[in-house]
Design a protein around this motif. Sequence first.
Motif, short mmCIF file in Angstrom:
data_model
loop_
_atom_site.label_atom_id
_atom_site.label_comp_id
_atom_site.label_asym_id
_atom_site.label_seq_id
_atom_site.Cartn_x
_atom_site.Cartn_y
_atom_site.Cartn_z
N UNK A 7 0.83 -1.20 0.00
CA UNK A 7 0.00 0.00 0.00
C UNK A 7 0.87 1.25 0.00
N UNK A 8 1.91 1.25 0.86
CA UNK A 8 2.79 2.41 0.94
C UNK A 8 3.56 2.61 -0.36
N UNK A 9 3.95 1.51 -1.03
CA UNK A 9 4.65 1.64 -2.29
C UNK A 9 3.74 2.26 -3.35
N UNK A 10 2.48 1.84 -3.35
CA UNK A 10 1.52 2.41 -4.30
C UNK A 10 1.31 3.90 -4.02
N UNK A 11 1.28 4.28 -2.74
CA UNK A 11 1.12 5.68 -2.40
C UNK A 11 2.34 6.49 -2.84
N UNK A 12 3.52 5.89 -2.75
CA UNK A 12 4.73 6.59 -3.20
C UNK A 12 4.67 6.86 -4.70
N UNK A 13 4.22 5.84 -5.46
CA UNK A 13 4.08 6.01 -6.91
C UNK A 13 3.04 7.07 -7.22
N UNK A 14 1.90 7.00 -6.50
CA UNK A 14 0.84 7.97 -6.71
C UNK A 14 1.30 9.39 -6.36
N UNK A 15 2.12 9.50 -5.32
CA UNK A 15 2.65 10.80 -4.90
C UNK A 15 3.45 11.43 -6.04
N UNK A 16 4.34 10.66 -6.64
CA UNK A 16 5.20 11.20 -7.71
C UNK A 16 4.39 11.57 -8.94
N UNK A 17 3.27 10.89 -9.16
CA UNK A 17 2.42 11.22 -10.31
C UNK A 17 1.63 12.49 -10.04
N UNK A 18 0.98 12.54 -8.88
CA UNK A 18 0.12 13.68 -8.56
C UNK A 18 0.93 14.94 -8.25
N UNK A 19 2.18 14.79 -7.89
CA UNK A 19 3.01 15.94 -7.55
C UNK A 19 3.24 16.86 -8.74
#
Length: 361
Positions: A7-19
């Motif tokens: 879950x945390x890895x997915x959030x990290x990927x999502x963070x870099x996209x949404x940033x």
Amino acid sequence: MAPMSTVFQLEDVLYHILDNLSTKVLDQVARVNVTWNRVVKKIKQNRKFIVWCYYNESKPGGVEEQIGQILGNLTSEPHFALIFGSVGLKNVKVSVPPLSSLSGTRCLPRAVKREQITFSCYLERTLHPSSRMIGIVANRITAIRLSSKQDGVSASCLFLPKLDGVDIYQFNLGNTFDVGLTKATFSAKTGIPDNKHPKLILIFWRGFPYSDGLHFVHKILNICGDVVIAGSFVNLLFTDTTFINLQNQNQFYKYVPVRVGVGFCGGSDLRVTSVVIQADKKSEELVEAELARLKADHVPEKCSVAFLFCSNSRLSRQSFAGKGNGESVESKVFNKLFPDVPLFGFSEDAEIGFDSLAKQM
């Protein structure tokens, strides 16, 4: 159920996209689900950019193009906006779709009738609902960092995010200087908590004599002690409607005696220093000698902004550099000494300043 590490890895990927998205778009995608909302909050917390922009009627494009596009693509959510505009700004109208046409629709009908609103109403409608705003309309914008020429109607806008270690308090002291301001009532009247020490207070007023303003500033100095105070009489004032409630939001300017201010509080992360250039020091050499004191005080030039409040008398007595380029001696010298620091300000009839290096008004 996915493992927590996944879950945390997915959030990290999502963070870099949404940033890569602007604040306005982030507000929209935050509604997707709980995870997206949590990631958006992290992104906003890590974005602390000070943004400024400039409007001039002589430049191509109107308010929507010069300012609206910047506001629509902000990477940081503005917590407080400070606007300096020339007198003609009160007559500027911006054509926008009516609010009723924006609710519940994804696109506007081609034939929708647009409405005309004031510059200040446009800013309030475009900024985030939580943003606060104070606008100053003065005789002349003398300290535009973005352009050396300020012909015609112009305005400079400074947007400050919620900075770590810095608290900004906006206050309205009404239409009388006799507010009984004491140590006991200071917090209640300004909104600055007793446990917060203001390092800078900007105060703007209209409809009062200069002597009353000076008396009021001395009161603040006696209450707060080591604080830098600066401000001026102004032509007009405007704020967000949550701050001064107006019956007709489209008539945003107040033609009544009023005082508004903003206090900046903080610890060691917030440093404020100031100088006063006396009336007899008008030449470029003398002005540079005064402003050089700021340089000698090792003022940090990164993550800094500067304000310049200049009297009309300085401008009328050969205070302009060059021939008609619109740049005052003071702003020219400041930009020479501090080329990376954005400068904001104006000229009017009655300025108040405090020389923090000399400890005197």
